[in-house]
Design a protein around this motif. Sequence first.
Motif, PDB file in Angstrom:
ATOM      1  N   GLY A 167       0.964  -1.586  -0.161  1.00  0.00           N
ATOM      2  CA  GLY A 167      -0.089   0.430   0.064  1.00  0.00           C
ATOM      3  C   GLY A 167       0.937   0.948  -0.027  1.00  0.00           C
ATOM      4  N   LYS A 168       2.412   0.827  -0.539  1.00  0.00           N
ATOM      5  CA  LYS A 168       2.845   2.622  -0.095  1.00  0.00           C
ATOM      6  C   LYS A 168       3.231   2.832  -1.969  1.00  0.00           C
ATOM      7  N   TRP A 169       2.304   4.004  -2.181  1.00  0.00           N
ATOM      8  CA  TRP A 169       3.197   3.967  -3.926  1.00  0.00           C
ATOM      9  C   TRP A 169       3.988   5.131  -3.788  1.00  0.00           C
ATOM     10  N   GLU A 170       4.725   4.814  -4.894  1.00  0.00           N
ATOM     11  CA  GLU A 170       5.985   5.607  -5.503  1.00  0.00           C
ATOM     12  C   GLU A 170       5.716   5.832  -6.565  1.00  0.00           C
ATOM     13  N   GLU A 171       5.633   7.694  -6.503  1.00  0.00           N
ATOM     14  CA  GLU A 171       5.510   8.070  -7.747  1.00  0.00           C
ATOM     15  C   GLU A 171       7.456   7.501  -8.507  1.00  0.00           C
ATOM     16  N   LEU A 172       6.476   7.036 -10.035  1.00  0.00           N
ATOM     17  CA  LEU A 172       7.675   6.852 -11.367  1.00  0.00           C
ATOM     18  C   LEU A 172       7.965   8.047 -11.953  1.00  0.00           C
ATOM     19  N   GLN A 173       7.212   8.502 -12.826  1.00  0.00           N
ATOM     20  CA  GLN A 173       7.039   9.406 -13.929  1.00  0.00           C
ATOM     21  C   GLN A 173       6.634  10.105 -13.537  1.00  0.00           C
ATOM     22  N   THR A 174       6.033  11.102 -14.015  1.00  0.00           N
ATOM     23  CA  THR A 174       4.997  12.360 -14.782  1.00  0.00           C
ATOM     24  C   THR A 174       4.957  12.703 -15.844  1.00  0.00           C
ATOM     25  N   PHE A 175       4.206  12.277 -16.833  1.00  0.00           N
ATOM     26  CA  PHE A 175       4.421  12.601 -18.357  1.00  0.00           C
ATOM     27  C   PHE A 175       2.743  13.901 -18.768  1.00  0.00           C
ATOM     28  N   TYR A 176       3.329  15.057 -19.724  1.00  0.00           N
ATOM     29  CA  TYR A 176       2.463  16.041 -19.240  1.00  0.00           C
ATOM     30  C   TYR A 176       2.760  15.777 -20.981  1.00  0.00           C
ATOM     31  N   THR A 177       1.537  16.496 -21.420  1.00  0.00           N
ATOM     32  CA  THR A 177       0.366  16.015 -22.657  1.00  0.00           C
ATOM     33  C   THR A 177      -0.696  16.330 -23.403  1.00  0.00           C
ATOM     34  N   LYS A 178      -0.801  17.517 -24.227  1.00  0.00           N
ATOM     35  CA  LYS A 178      -2.123  17.866 -24.701  1.00  0.00           C
ATOM     36  C   LYS A 178      -2.277  17.465 -26.366  1.00  0.00           C
ATOM     37  N   SER A 179      -1.338  16.202 -26.160  1.00  0.00           N
ATOM     38  CA  SER A 179      -1.435  15.197 -27.763  1.00  0.00           C
ATOM     39  C   SER A 179      -3.493  15.278 -27.686  1.00  0.00           C
ATOM     40  N   PRO A 180      -3.635  15.088 -28.715  1.00  0.00           N
ATOM     41  CA  PRO A 180      -5.301  14.195 -29.049  1.00  0.00           C
ATOM     42  C   PRO A 180      -5.153  12.745 -28.779  1.00  0.00           C
ATOM     43  N   GLN A 181      -3.897  12.277 -28.977  1.00  0.00           N
ATOM     44  CA  GLN A 181      -3.683  10.554 -28.825  1.00  0.00           C
ATOM     45  C   GLN A 181      -2.613  10.198 -28.003  1.00  0.00           C
ATOM     46  N   GLY A 182      -1.903   9.222 -27.649  1.00  0.00           N
ATOM     47  CA  GLY A 182      -0.814   8.828 -27.485  1.00  0.00           C
ATOM     48  C   GLY A 182      -0.571   7.981 -26.883  1.00  0.00           C
ATOM     49  N   PHE A 183       0.728   7.708 -25.895  1.00  0.00           N
ATOM     50  CA  PHE A 183       1.401   6.558 -25.495  1.00  0.00           C
ATOM     51  C   PHE A 183       2.764   7.368 -24.694  1.00  0.00           C
ATOM     52  N   PHE A 184       2.878   6.792 -23.575  1.00  0.00           N
ATOM     53  CA  PHE A 184       3.805   7.008 -22.611  1.00  0.00           C
ATOM     54  C   PHE A 184       4.360   5.462 -22.435  1.00  0.00           C
ATOM     55  N   SER A 185       5.761   5.795 -22.411  1.00  0.00           N
ATOM     56  CA  SER A 185       6.697   4.036 -22.237  1.00  0.00           C
ATOM     57  C   SER A 185       7.438   4.591 -20.810  1.00  0.00           C
ATOM     58  N   TYR A 186       7.542   3.301 -19.611  1.00  0.00           N
ATOM     59  CA  TYR A 186       8.276   3.709 -18.588  1.00  0.00           C
ATOM     60  C   TYR A 186       9.688   2.721 -18.816  1.00  0.00           C
ATOM     61  N   LYS A 187      10.655   2.755 -19.176  1.00  0.00           N
ATOM     62  CA  LYS A 187      11.181   1.617 -18.818  1.00  0.00           C
ATOM     63  C   LYS A 187      12.501   1.294 -17.671  1.00  0.00           C
ATOM     64  N   GLY A 188      12.803  -0.176 -17.382  1.00  0.00           N
ATOM     65  CA  GLY A 188      14.223   0.146 -17.076  1.00  0.00           C
ATOM     66  C   GLY A 188      13.806  -0.933 -15.687  1.00  0.00           C
ATOM     67  N   LEU A 189      12.163  -1.602 -15.824  1.00  0.00           N
ATOM     68  CA  LEU A 189      11.737  -2.007 -14.864  1.00  0.00           C
ATOM     69  C   LEU A 189      12.180  -4.150 -14.856  1.00  0.00           C
ATOM     70  N   ASP A 190      11.843  -4.490 -13.603  1.00  0.00           N
ATOM     71  CA  ASP A 190      11.949  -5.709 -13.214  1.00  0.00           C
ATOM     72  C   ASP A 190      10.958  -6.958 -13.929  1.00  0.00           C
ATOM     73  N   THR A 191      11.438  -7.981 -14.334  1.00  0.00           N
ATOM     74  CA  THR A 191      10.165  -8.865 -15.381  1.00  0.00           C
ATOM     75  C   THR A 191       9.491  -9.666 -13.793  1.00  0.00           C
ATOM     76  N   THR A 192       8.913  -8.773 -12.667  1.00  0.00           N
ATOM     77  CA  THR A 192       8.413  -8.983 -11.759  1.00  0.00           C
ATOM     78  C   THR A 192       6.914  -8.439 -11.870  1.00  0.00           C
ATOM     79  N   SER A 193       5.822  -9.138 -10.958  1.00  0.00           N
ATOM     80  CA  SER A 193       5.028  -8.569 -11.376  1.00  0.00           C
ATOM     81  C   SER A 193       4.546  -7.611 -10.079  1.00  0.00           C
ATOM     82  N   ALA A 194       3.825  -6.346 -10.292  1.00  0.00           N
ATOM     83  CA  ALA A 194       4.693  -5.670  -9.502  1.00  0.00           C
ATOM     84  C   ALA A 194       2.510  -4.407  -9.407  1.00  0.00           C
TER      85      ALA A 194
END
Length: 404
Positions: A167-194
Amino acid sequence: MNKINYITFLILMALVYGCREDEITVQQDDSAPAPAQISDIAVTNLPGGAILKYKLPNDDNLLYVKAEYEIRPGVTQQAKTSYYANTIIVEGFGAEGEYQVKLYSVGRNEKLSEPVIQTIHPLVPSIKTVFDKLDVNSTFGGVRISFENESEANMAVVLLTDTLGNGKWEELQTFYTKSPQGFFSYKGLDTTSAKFAVYLRDRWDNKSDTLTKILKPRFEQEIPKPFGTFNLASDSYLPTEGLPVYTIESLWDGDLNSIFANFHSNLFPQTFTVNLKHSVILSGVRIHQWGGLEYTGSNVRVFELWGSDKDTPDDDLMGGDWIKLGKFESWKPSGPGGTITAEDREYAHIQGEFYEIVSFDENPDPWIPVKYLRFRTLETYKGRSATGQVVIPEISVYGQIINN
């Protein structure tokens, strides 16, 4: 004084006098009463706000109209419009509902009229409509957030994780946008469920609901070099002027100072093909620009990627042996045009531009293995032309090898 200079003198004096007259008319009179109220208010409700149109009082002391309102309990906002306009926009409401706006006529001496109280009914704010189509899913080496923002509203997309599940949440990143559509990716994570969570925030600090998922990032690696050549008949792979120093093998020699450069007379669009030597599910490619000439000349600006899992694919891109993996455009951190900054050069040449492969309409399932990768250059930084040279120092490919 000759005639021309005398006329010039008179014009200048008239301008100075006119300016002084204007200054006299706008001087404030502290003893003047507050201006009369505005009237005949018409409301057009908007997502998260409203436009109020009104009739101005016939009062020489009027300087501007001010609106005061609460966007949520205890949080007050103001908006102001000069006497040259007859509309004012109130915005920042984080939820539908009924709100009251106090509208004041303000004099040149800053005296306020009695307020006119107007009720408005803002429509569903953008952070809520965008949240309805917000999603987060696992991707290679991390997670990807996708969104649709038809109103092109400015907002922040906040990504959090609870790796321990306590239950202790950590902010990974904040992305900023005004695009009509799109995606953001956050990389460098372990291949374990979280646990991962994402929510939206607007510039008035209104927040959407929070989307929470348990995700397991996919394994990602850099596909080992050297790659192999696979030169097809229509490919533009021959080095410029036949100089061996500019051959296609320079693309994977690990040296940013050596470049692949083909003939200046090649027709656009032009292709070259790479043998990955493995069957690979691709996650992205990294392309380095020519050092010292970043965002200019023959550096690639717009291109497509095509992949094939055939043992010996044919030359025809549309013949069925190839699938389009995406269309991409180069990006400059400091923004289009203008000066090329040190950050721009670091990103384009040293770091290399990373192009993530995601789902596109023409390729609903990008997670297919490919053995060959075909680069189709549509435009360089010289602009759109019929012919031209392509220059690339190095490419790197990322994904997951599924067999050797």
